[in-house]
Motif scaffolding. Structure first.
Motif, PDB file in Angstrom:
ATOM      1  N   THR A  42       0.841  -1.196   0.000  1.00 28.18           N
ATOM      2  CA  THR A  42       0.000   0.000   0.000  1.00 28.18           C
ATOM      3  C   THR A  42       0.879   1.250   0.000  1.00 28.18           C
ATOM      4  O   THR A  42       0.646   2.191  -0.775  1.00 28.18           O
ATOM      5  N   LEU A  43       1.881   1.255   0.865  1.00 29.52           N
ATOM      6  CA  LEU A  43       2.778   2.406   0.937  1.00 29.52           C
ATOM      7  C   LEU A  43       3.530   2.608  -0.383  1.00 29.52           C
ATOM      8  O   LEU A  43       3.689   3.743  -0.841  1.00 29.52           O
ATOM      9  N   ILE A  44       3.968   1.524  -0.991  1.00 23.19           N
ATOM     10  CA  ILE A  44       4.689   1.626  -2.264  1.00 23.19           C
ATOM     11  C   ILE A  44       3.758   2.176  -3.342  1.00 23.19           C
ATOM     12  O   ILE A  44       4.151   3.048  -4.127  1.00 23.19           O
ATOM     13  N   ARG A  45       2.518   1.693  -3.382  1.00 26.73           N
ATOM     14  CA  ARG A  45       1.544   2.215  -4.355  1.00 26.73           C
ATOM     15  C   ARG A  45       1.302   3.711  -4.168  1.00 26.73           C
ATOM     16  O   ARG A  45       1.019   4.429  -5.117  1.00 26.73           O
ATOM     17  N   GLU A  46       1.431   4.174  -2.927  1.00 29.27           N
ATOM     18  CA  GLU A  46       1.237   5.591  -2.630  1.00 29.27           C
ATOM     19  C   GLU A  46       2.497   6.417  -2.902  1.00 29.27           C
ATOM     20  O   GLU A  46       2.490   7.628  -2.691  1.00 29.27           O
ATOM     21  N   GLY A  47       3.573   5.755  -3.310  1.00 21.94           N
ATOM     22  CA  GLY A  47       4.806   6.468  -3.638  1.00 21.94           C
ATOM     23  C   GLY A  47       5.786   6.598  -2.492  1.00 21.94           C
ATOM     24  O   GLY A  47       6.705   7.422  -2.551  1.00 21.94           O
ATOM     25  N   ASN A  48       5.638   5.791  -1.465  1.00 20.80           N
ATOM     26  CA  ASN A  48       6.520   5.848  -0.308  1.00 20.80           C
ATOM     27  C   ASN A  48       7.849   5.164  -0.647  1.00 20.80           C
ATOM     28  O   ASN A  48       7.941   3.929  -0.694  1.00 20.80           O
ATOM     29  N   ILE A  49       8.875   5.983  -0.869  1.00 22.61           N
ATOM     30  CA  ILE A  49      10.202   5.471  -1.246  1.00 22.61           C
ATOM     31  C   ILE A  49      10.821   4.660  -0.111  1.00 22.61           C
ATOM     32  O   ILE A  49      11.511   3.669  -0.354  1.00 22.61           O
ATOM     33  N   ALA A  50      10.573   5.064   1.118  1.00 21.90           N
ATOM     34  CA  ALA A  50      11.126   4.336   2.269  1.00 21.90           C
ATOM     35  C   ALA A  50      10.652   2.892   2.279  1.00 21.90           C
ATOM     36  O   ALA A  50      11.442   1.966   2.495  1.00 21.90           O
ATOM     37  N   ALA A  51       9.377   2.688   2.017  1.00 24.87           N
ATOM     38  CA  ALA A  51       8.824   1.329   1.976  1.00 24.87           C
ATOM     39  C   ALA A  51       9.408   0.555   0.808  1.00 24.87           C
ATOM     40  O   ALA A  51       9.690  -0.643   0.923  1.00 24.87           O
ATOM     41  N   ALA A  52       9.602   1.223  -0.325  1.00 21.68           N
ATOM     42  CA  ALA A  52      10.194   0.559  -1.494  1.00 21.68           C
ATOM     43  C   ALA A  52      11.632   0.143  -1.209  1.00 21.68           C
ATOM     44  O   ALA A  52      12.048  -0.969  -1.552  1.00 21.68           O
ATOM     45  N   PHE A  53      12.410   1.030  -0.581  1.00 25.35           N
ATOM     46  CA  PHE A  53      13.795   0.689  -0.209  1.00 25.35           C
ATOM     47  C   PHE A  53      13.811  -0.515   0.728  1.00 25.35           C
ATOM     48  O   PHE A  53      14.586  -1.454   0.552  1.00 25.35           O
ATOM     49  N   SER A  54      12.959  -0.459   1.728  1.00 27.38           N
ATOM     50  CA  SER A  54      12.925  -1.493   2.751  1.00 27.38           C
ATOM     51  C   SER A  54      12.563  -2.859   2.168  1.00 27.38           C
ATOM     52  O   SER A  54      13.270  -3.851   2.378  1.00 27.38           O
ATOM     53  N   LEU A  55      11.462  -2.918   1.438  1.00 23.64           N
ATOM     54  CA  LEU A  55      11.013  -4.197   0.883  1.00 23.64           C
ATOM     55  C   LEU A  55      11.964  -4.706  -0.199  1.00 23.64           C
ATOM     56  O   LEU A  55      12.277  -5.901  -0.239  1.00 23.64           O
ATOM     57  N   SER A  56      12.457  -3.812  -1.037  1.00 21.59           N
ATOM     58  CA  SER A  56      13.398  -4.231  -2.084  1.00 21.59           C
ATOM     59  C   SER A  56      14.675  -4.807  -1.487  1.00 21.59           C
ATOM     60  O   SER A  56      15.185  -5.825  -1.956  1.00 21.59           O
ATOM     61  N   GLY A  57      15.180  -4.169  -0.448  1.00 16.81           N
ATOM     62  CA  GLY A  57      16.381  -4.686   0.219  1.00 16.81           C
ATOM     63  C   GLY A  57      16.141  -6.044   0.841  1.00 16.81           C
ATOM     64  O   GLY A  57      16.989  -6.941   0.775  1.00 16.81           O
ATOM     65  N   ALA A  58      14.962  -6.213   1.440  1.00 18.40           N
ATOM     66  CA  ALA A  58      14.624  -7.505   2.051  1.00 18.40           C
ATOM     67  C   ALA A  58      14.521  -8.594   0.986  1.00 18.40           C
ATOM     68  O   ALA A  58      15.012  -9.715   1.179  1.00 18.40           O
ATOM     69  N   ILE A  59      13.885  -8.275  -0.137  1.00 18.14           N
ATOM     70  CA  ILE A  59      13.759  -9.270  -1.219  1.00 18.14           C
ATOM     71  C   ILE A  59      15.135  -9.634  -1.763  1.00 18.14           C
ATOM     72  O   ILE A  59      15.448 -10.824  -1.925  1.00 18.14           O
ATOM     73  N   LEU A  60      15.967  -8.639  -2.033  1.00 20.35           N
ATOM     74  CA  LEU A  60      17.326  -8.933  -2.523  1.00 20.35           C
ATOM     75  C   LEU A  60      18.131  -9.685  -1.463  1.00 20.35           C
ATOM     76  O   LEU A  60      18.898 -10.592  -1.788  1.00 20.35           O
ATOM     77  N   GLY A  61      17.930  -9.308  -0.200  1.00 19.99           N
ATOM     78  CA  GLY A  61      18.622  -9.988   0.891  1.00 19.99           C
ATOM     79  C   GLY A  61      18.196 -11.438   1.043  1.00 19.99           C
ATOM     80  O   GLY A  61      18.921 -12.250   1.623  1.00 19.99           O
ATOM     81  N   PHE A  62      17.037 -11.784   0.531  1.00 15.47           N
ATOM     82  CA  PHE A  62      16.596 -13.177   0.515  1.00 15.47           C
ATOM     83  C   PHE A  62      17.038 -13.881  -0.765  1.00 15.47           C
ATOM     84  O   PHE A  62      17.490 -15.032  -0.731  1.00 15.47           O
ATOM     85  N   ILE A 108       9.253   4.485   8.481  1.00 17.25           N
ATOM     86  CA  ILE A 108       9.012   4.061   7.101  1.00 17.25           C
ATOM     87  C   ILE A 108       7.600   4.451   6.678  1.00 17.25           C
ATOM     88  O   ILE A 108       7.391   4.963   5.580  1.00 17.25           O
ATOM     89  N   THR A 109       6.637   4.237   7.551  1.00 20.88           N
ATOM     90  CA  THR A 109       5.250   4.623   7.248  1.00 20.88           C
ATOM     91  C   THR A 109       5.150   6.122   6.974  1.00 20.88           C
ATOM     92  O   THR A 109       4.411   6.552   6.091  1.00 20.88           O
ATOM     93  N   LYS A 110       5.936   6.907   7.699  1.00 20.50           N
ATOM     94  CA  LYS A 110       5.940   8.365   7.523  1.00 20.50           C
ATOM     95  C   LYS A 110       6.738   8.799   6.291  1.00 20.50           C
ATOM     96  O   LYS A 110       6.778   9.979   5.980  1.00 20.50           O
ATOM     97  N   GLY A 111       7.405   7.849   5.642  1.00 20.09           N
ATOM     98  CA  GLY A 111       8.151   8.180   4.431  1.00 20.09           C
ATOM     99  C   GLY A 111       9.591   8.578   4.673  1.00 20.09           C
ATOM    100  O   GLY A 111      10.217   9.195   3.801  1.00 20.09           O
ATOM    101  N   ASN A 112      10.137   8.236   5.822  1.00 20.01           N
ATOM    102  CA  ASN A 112      11.536   8.557   6.116  1.00 20.01           C
ATOM    103  C   ASN A 112      12.437   7.646   5.281  1.00 20.01           C
ATOM    104  O   ASN A 112      12.702   6.496   5.642  1.00 20.01           O
TER     105      ASN A 112
END
Length: 136
Positions: A42-62, A108-112
């Motif tokens: 949801t956050l990524i769909r709203e344009g939250n870069i922090a959430a995109a960084f976080s989830l992308s790093g986790a996926i790559l880290g897996f 992250i929710t706040k977009g930091n």
């Protein structure tokens, strides 16, 4: 023509390993988004870069240690076991970061973006270390 046919000799194994890897990836993402208190997609769909960084790093880290598991495993079951270990390690890394930085999820929710980048980079670093440890 024989060389072309020989190239496809391991194609069935490729498909099986790819399918199991994709199932493990789907399982990881499903578990990860349930463990984290913020709604990543949801956050990524709203344009939250922090959430995109976080989830992308986790996926790559897996995915990085999952690739190592494919490369170094002796069979499909061995690969799946090490894939599950990679999943557990990545979830544990998130929990440790959350203990060390209690505000990370709220930030992250706040977009930091800095917090999202930190969490994603940590996940990626843990994944690289995890993959290296699998090369025994």
């Amino acid at each position: 023509m024989r060389h072309v046919l020989d190239s496809f000799a391991g194609f069935d194994n490729f498909l099986v390993y790819l399918a199991v890897s994709l199932v493990l990836l789907r399982a990881f993402v499903a578990i990860y988004i349930r463990v984290t208190p913020h709604p990543e997609f949801t956050l990524i769909r709203e344009g939250n870069i922090a959430a995109a960084f976080s989830l992308s790093g986790a996926i790559l880290g897996f995915v990085i240690p999952l690739g190592a598991a494919v490369r170094y495993s002796v069979n499909l079951v061995d690969m799946a076991i090490w894939g599950v270990i990679a999943l557990v390690v990545q979830i544990a890394a998130f929990m440790v970061i959350r203990l060390l930085v209690p505000t990370v999820c709220d930030d992250i929710t706040k977009g930091n973006s800095a917090q999202g980048f930190f969490l994603g980079s940590t996940a990626l670093g843990v994944g690289i270390l995890n993959a290296s440890c699998m090369s025994f």
